[in-house]
Design an enzyme around this catalytic site. Structure first.
Site, PDB file in Angstrom:
ATOM      1  N   HIS A 134      -2.184   7.114   3.134  1.00 56.69           N
ATOM      2  CA  HIS A 134      -0.717   7.146   3.178  1.00 56.69           C
ATOM      3  C   HIS A 134      -0.234   8.330   2.347  1.00 56.69           C
ATOM      4  CE1 HIS A 134      -0.878   3.482   5.272  1.00 56.69           C
ATOM      5  NE2 HIS A 134      -0.351   2.641   4.407  1.00 56.69           N
TER       6      HIS A 134
ATOM      7  N   CYS B 201       0.817  -1.218   0.000  1.00 52.78           N
ATOM      8  CA  CYS B 201       0.000   0.000   0.000  1.00 52.78           C
ATOM      9  C   CYS B 201       0.852   1.270   0.000  1.00 52.78           C
ATOM     10  CB  CYS B 201      -0.945   0.002   1.191  1.00 52.78           C
ATOM     11  SG  CYS B 201      -0.142  -0.288   2.783  1.00 52.78           S
TER      12      CYS B 201
END
Length: 361
Positions: free
Chosen positions: A251, A158
């Site tokens: 993120h 990710c």
């Protein structure tokens, strides 16, 4: 499609499994017909198995509440009633490898959210807009596994989704060196603030194994198929630091990059604006219409404001400017459990369906 493909979620009770359940509600091509988890959850309804453990703000979808959870280790039983599976289990790496291969050998395609097979030479690790051609290695993988229909395809880490797409759009300029620091949400650890109160008002400057993945996985994404194996690219040289920060989802990355052929700022912005990949060409259901969105504001993208862009499947970029040491620097952002996990895997499945690799049994 007149008839939806039947989907199993192996590891369906964890946070990523819950995201799969959420994303597949009302999906135009796929329908969840089986959920499997550990033996301790087997025999319970899905609603019972996630009682007091449901981590998402949306309620459990009605159409899965009463599905009886199966034992994920009983591969033949789970595979018998599905066309393909998503896999998001919490096990040792060698156990995951064996489990996913066992499912594939039943003739069942496996779309994996796990890291175990990311470096298996004949298993494609795919960001659908970037390296859809890597799925061609599946033919060699099927020969090795002894199946005409089963296979494994995996989603990358990710953390790389927040900056690799922005760099990929600039590959023509031959990036040579990249420095990236990622600021990663706690859901990346499968937790929320109730589970992990220590993260409140805190930053942890270490995420086990994450920096190696962030430095090496982009090179495999940019690699090529040679003799039925995916060989990673030799460049650019990437170094990273990965930091856990007290946000729920999203993120964010700060990126510095140098190029063999330095582009202008205008050229970079144009490439980002115009970039489209195979999912956009095919009009896949989960594909963002605008894959990369650039913000002109100095204080964007922001994790809380911008992680859900394009239903969490888009990538946001901002603060592009020249640098005194590297050629350029910028900030990138992606939703780690949507684009970076379950949503990215659903998009891979849609690509594989559209390209004829996943079919009804």
């Amino acid at each position: 499609m007149s008839q939806k493909l039947k989907v199993g979620i192996v590891g369906g009770t964890g946070m990523v499994g819950q995201r799969f359940v959420q994303l597949l509600e009302q999906h135009p091509w796929f329908q969840v017909t089986a959920i499997a988890a550990s033996a301790s959850s087997a025999g319970k309804t899905y609603e019972e198995s996630v009682q007091n453990r449901w981590k998402l703000s949306d309620p459990i979808p009605e159409d899965v509440k009463h599905i009886v959870v199966q034992d994920a280790s009983k591969v033949e039983e789970v595979a018998a009633n599905v066309d393909f599976i998503f896999c998001a289990v919490d096990m040792q790496k060698d156990e995951i490898k064996a489990l996913e291969e066992a499912y594939a050998k039943t003739g069942t395609p496996v779309i994996s959210n796990n890291s175990a097979h990311r470096w298996t030479p004949d298993i494609p690790m795919v960001i659908p807009e970037i390296n859809p051609g890597h799925i061609e290695v599946i033919a060699a993988q099927r020969k090795r596994l002894g199946t005409s229909t089963g296979f494994i395809a995996v989603k990358p880490n990710c953390s790389i989704q927040s900056y690799v797409p922005a760099l990929h759009a600039l590959l023509d300029f031959k990036p040579t060196q990249v420095v990236a620091s990622t600021y990663q949400a706690i859901s990346g650890a499968g937790k929320n603030f109730t589970d992990w109160p220590e993260m409140l008002d805190n930053v942890i400057p270490y995420i086990g194994g994450e920096e190696e993945k962030s430095e090496q996985e982009p090179l495999r994404i940019w690699g090529s198929i040679v003799n039925d194996e995916i060989v990673k690219a030799a460049s650019p040289l990437i170094t990273t630091q990965c930091i856990r920060v007290p946000v729920t989802d999203g993120h964010l990355a700060t990126v510095f990059a140098s190029f063999e052929n330095k582009p202008s700022k205008e050229e970079i912005l144009s490439r980002w604006q115009q970039f489209k990949g195979r999912p956009q060409e095919l009009g896949l259901p989960s594909a963002p219409k605008q894959f990369i969105t650039y913000f002109e504001e100095e204080n964007r993208p922001q994790t809380k404001l911008d992680r859900d862009i394009e239903r969490g499947m888009g990538v946001s970029v901002g603060r592009l400017r020249e640098d005194s040491i590297y050629d350029f620097k910028f900030v990138g952002l992606s939703h780690n459990t949507l684009r970076g996990a379950a949503g990215g895997a659903v998009l891979i499945a849609e690509l594989l369906k559209a390209e004829g690799y996943i079919q009804a049994k």
